[in-house]
Write a protein that holds these residues in place. Sequence first.
Motif, PDB file in Angstrom:
ATOM      1  N   GLN A   3      21.014  42.670   6.006  1.00 41.49           N
ATOM      2  CA  GLN A   3      19.933  43.280   5.228  1.00 41.49           C
ATOM      3  C   GLN A   3      20.056  42.864   3.770  1.00 41.49           C
ATOM      4  N   TYR A  96      16.753  35.953  -1.143  1.00 40.77           N
ATOM      5  CA  TYR A  96      17.037  35.314   0.131  1.00 40.77           C
ATOM      6  C   TYR A  96      18.515  34.931   0.189  1.00 40.77           C
ATOM      7  N   TYR A 109      21.638  30.825   9.074  1.00 37.56           N
ATOM      8  CA  TYR A 109      20.403  31.594   9.215  1.00 37.56           C
ATOM      9  C   TYR A 109      19.896  31.982   7.828  1.00 37.56           C
ATOM     10  N   TYR A 111      17.763  34.724   5.621  1.00 39.07           N
ATOM     11  CA  TYR A 111      17.286  36.098   5.597  1.00 39.07           C
ATOM     12  C   TYR A 111      16.569  36.368   4.272  1.00 39.07           C
ATOM     13  N   TRP A 112      15.607  37.292   4.331  1.00 37.84           N
ATOM     14  CA  TRP A 112      14.792  37.643   3.165  1.00 37.84           C
ATOM     15  C   TRP A 112      14.777  39.159   2.979  1.00 37.84           C
TER      16      TRP A 112
END
Length: 122
Positions: A3, A96, A109, A111-112
Amino acid sequence: QVQLVESGGGLVQAGGSLKLSCAASGSMFRFNDMGWYRQAPGIQRELVAKITRDGNTNYADSVKGRFTISRDNAKDTLFMQMNSLKPEDTAVYYCYAVVQRIGTTGPFYNYWGRGTQVTVSS
């Protein structure tokens, strides 16, 4: 699993300052490159600044000399100090991260976060 939560946005007058933070969580993952994008209405999302885990930085020409990106690897937190803000800096700012599962040579990977609004009045 991973997260990213941004904070620190708000309304500021031109010439003012704000400091954005991005708290990252995901104990099973190593956070590699991190950075900030922004998106204004009707405009494509653009990279503002990025930083490697070792602290190497890159900035968009439009923010060089005004914005400073930094990170605290021990706390998995990303920051961006924004000074001399201009009305054209008004946008939603997104954090990010490029992550990799710890202990593996597996894939990376992206993630934002959900974004934080920055509004600069003239």
